[in-house]
Motif scaffolding. Structure first.
Motif, PDB file in Angstrom:
ATOM      1  N   THR A  74      49.947   6.652 -47.792  1.00  0.00           N
ATOM      2  CA  THR A  74      50.556   6.208 -49.053  1.00  0.00           C
ATOM      3  C   THR A  74      51.883   6.912 -49.302  1.00  0.00           C
ATOM      4  N   ALA A  75      51.980   8.186 -48.933  1.00  0.00           N
ATOM      5  CA  ALA A  75      53.230   8.924 -49.108  1.00  0.00           C
ATOM      6  C   ALA A  75      54.329   8.347 -48.221  1.00  0.00           C
ATOM      7  N   ILE A  76      53.986   8.006 -46.993  1.00  0.00           N
ATOM      8  CA  ILE A  76      54.953   7.400 -46.073  1.00  0.00           C
ATOM      9  C   ILE A  76      55.420   6.058 -46.635  1.00  0.00           C
ATOM     10  N   GLN A  77      54.460   5.246 -47.037  1.00  0.00           N
ATOM     11  CA  GLN A  77      54.779   3.918 -47.561  1.00  0.00           C
ATOM     12  C   GLN A  77      55.641   4.002 -48.818  1.00  0.00           C
ATOM     13  N   GLU A  78      55.293   4.889 -49.738  1.00  0.00           N
ATOM     14  CA  GLU A  78      56.042   5.023 -50.990  1.00  0.00           C
ATOM     15  C   GLU A  78      57.476   5.478 -50.740  1.00  0.00           C
ATOM     16  N   LYS A  79      57.664   6.457 -49.847  1.00  0.00           N
ATOM     17  CA  LYS A  79      59.017   6.937 -49.539  1.00  0.00           C
ATOM     18  C   LYS A  79      59.863   5.833 -48.905  1.00  0.00           C
ATOM     19  N   LEU A  80      59.275   5.122 -47.958  1.00  0.00           N
ATOM     20  CA  LEU A  80      60.010   4.049 -47.296  1.00  0.00           C
ATOM     21  C   LEU A  80      60.339   2.913 -48.264  1.00  0.00           C
ATOM     22  N   ALA A  81      59.365   2.508 -49.076  1.00  0.00           N
ATOM     23  CA  ALA A  81      59.594   1.414 -50.026  1.00  0.00           C
ATOM     24  C   ALA A  81      60.633   1.801 -51.075  1.00  0.00           C
ATOM     25  N   ALA A  82      60.607   3.046 -51.521  1.00  0.00           N
ATOM     26  CA  ALA A  82      61.577   3.503 -52.516  1.00  0.00           C
ATOM     27  C   ALA A  82      62.993   3.526 -51.941  1.00  0.00           C
ATOM     28  N   THR A  83      63.122   3.818 -50.665  1.00  0.00           N
ATOM     29  CA  THR A  83      64.434   3.922 -50.033  1.00  0.00           C
ATOM     30  C   THR A  83      64.940   2.589 -49.490  1.00  0.00           C
ATOM     31  N   PHE A  84      64.048   1.796 -48.899  1.00  0.00           N
ATOM     32  CA  PHE A  84      64.476   0.589 -48.198  1.00  0.00           C
ATOM     33  C   PHE A  84      63.967  -0.712 -48.808  1.00  0.00           C
ATOM     34  N   GLY A  85      63.144  -0.640 -49.828  1.00  0.00           N
ATOM     35  CA  GLY A  85      62.683  -1.844 -50.524  1.00  0.00           C
ATOM     36  C   GLY A  85      62.016  -2.844 -49.606  1.00  0.00           C
ATOM     37  N   GLY A  86      62.512  -4.070 -49.627  1.00  0.00           N
ATOM     38  CA  GLY A  86      61.921  -5.161 -48.859  1.00  0.00           C
ATOM     39  C   GLY A  86      62.202  -5.122 -47.376  1.00  0.00           C
ATOM     40  N   ASP A  87      62.996  -4.159 -46.910  1.00  0.00           N
ATOM     41  CA  ASP A  87      63.253  -4.046 -45.471  1.00  0.00           C
ATOM     42  C   ASP A  87      62.092  -3.415 -44.708  1.00  0.00           C
ATOM     43  N   VAL A  88      61.102  -2.882 -45.427  1.00  0.00           N
ATOM     44  CA  VAL A  88      59.873  -2.360 -44.816  1.00  0.00           C
ATOM     45  C   VAL A  88      58.698  -3.054 -45.499  1.00  0.00           C
ATOM     46  N   PHE A  89      57.747  -3.529 -44.713  1.00  0.00           N
ATOM     47  CA  PHE A  89      56.668  -4.348 -45.278  1.00  0.00           C
ATOM     48  C   PHE A  89      55.481  -4.401 -44.324  1.00  0.00           C
ATOM     49  N   ASN A  90      54.430  -5.055 -44.758  1.00  0.00           N
ATOM     50  CA  ASN A  90      53.212  -5.254 -43.960  1.00  0.00           C
ATOM     51  C   ASN A  90      52.618  -3.925 -43.484  1.00  0.00           C
ATOM     52  N   PHE A  91      52.480  -2.990 -44.410  1.00  0.00           N
ATOM     53  CA  PHE A  91      51.878  -1.688 -44.096  1.00  0.00           C
ATOM     54  C   PHE A  91      50.380  -1.857 -43.883  1.00  0.00           C
ATOM     55  N   GLN A  92      49.856  -1.225 -42.832  1.00  0.00           N
ATOM     56  CA  GLN A  92      48.415  -1.294 -42.581  1.00  0.00           C
ATOM     57  C   GLN A  92      47.972  -0.183 -41.625  1.00  0.00           C
ATOM     58  N   GLN A  93      46.740   0.194 -41.786  1.00  0.00           N
ATOM     59  CA  GLN A  93      46.128   1.148 -40.866  1.00  0.00           C
ATOM     60  C   GLN A  93      45.450   0.338 -39.769  1.00  0.00           C
ATOM     61  N   GLU A  94      45.885   0.526 -38.533  1.00  0.00           N
ATOM     62  CA  GLU A  94      45.297  -0.177 -37.399  1.00  0.00           C
ATOM     63  C   GLU A  94      44.633   0.852 -36.492  1.00  0.00           C
ATOM     64  N   ARG A  95      43.338   0.902 -36.552  1.00  0.00           N
ATOM     65  CA  ARG A  95      42.555   1.917 -35.853  1.00  0.00           C
ATOM     66  C   ARG A  95      43.042   3.305 -36.244  1.00  0.00           C
ATOM     67  N   ASP A  96      43.644   4.039 -35.310  1.00  0.00           N
ATOM     68  CA  ASP A  96      44.035   5.417 -35.613  1.00  0.00           C
ATOM     69  C   ASP A  96      45.537   5.571 -35.862  1.00  0.00           C
TER      70      ASP A  96
END
Length: 141
Positions: free
Chosen positions: A6-28
């Motif tokens: 969540t910290a990674i996602q929040e930092k990226l979304a706050a900085t790059f907005g819609g240029d980062v998307f489809n966040f998901q945990q895939e196995r490990d």
């Protein structure tokens, strides 16, 4: 303190907005997609941010999706590692199949030089700004 997804996602979304998307945990591994036009800024941010510290590029490769529409027919995939937290991430950038190109990150991670050349060799992806983009294994023809 462990680096949470969540910290990674929040930092990226706050900085790059819609240029980062489809966040998901895939196995490990924590994965997301990015806009290919902003790849160098996003990779540089992940490397230099004092909390994220993804200082190691584990792998860079290409994937061909022949059944996808032409504008998403190829993807360049980056695997990065934060050794301090032992956290790995996967980033996928879809690129156009008719003109597969994306900016090089060889000026950010020197190790990407050969990985980009290999991806160029096998998939024809043009890494814009690469210092010596030439074939490694296959003949030019």
């Amino acid at each position: 303190m462990a680096l949470e997804n969540t910290a990674i996602q929040e930092k990226l979304a706050a900085t790059f907005g819609g240029d980062v998307f489809n966040f998901q945990q895939e196995r490990d591994i924590f994965s997301f997609e990015m806009n290919a036009n902003n790849n160098t800024a996003i990779i540089l941010f992940l490397k230099n941010d004092l909390d994220l510290r993804f200082h190691f590029l584990t792998d860079l490769c290409g994937i061909h999706y022949p059944d996808n529409p032409v504008e998403k027919q190829f993807a360049v995939v980056y695997h990065m590692h934060n050794w301090y937290e032992n956290k790995r991430i996967r980033i996928k950038a879809f690129i156009n199949g008719s003109t597969p190109e994306i900016k090089t990150i060889s000026n950010i991670f020197l190790t990407s030089n050969w990985m980009e050349r290999e991806t160029y060799d096998f998939f024809g992806v043009n890494f814009i700004g690469h210092p010596q983009l030439k074939r490694i294994l296959k003949m030019d023809e």
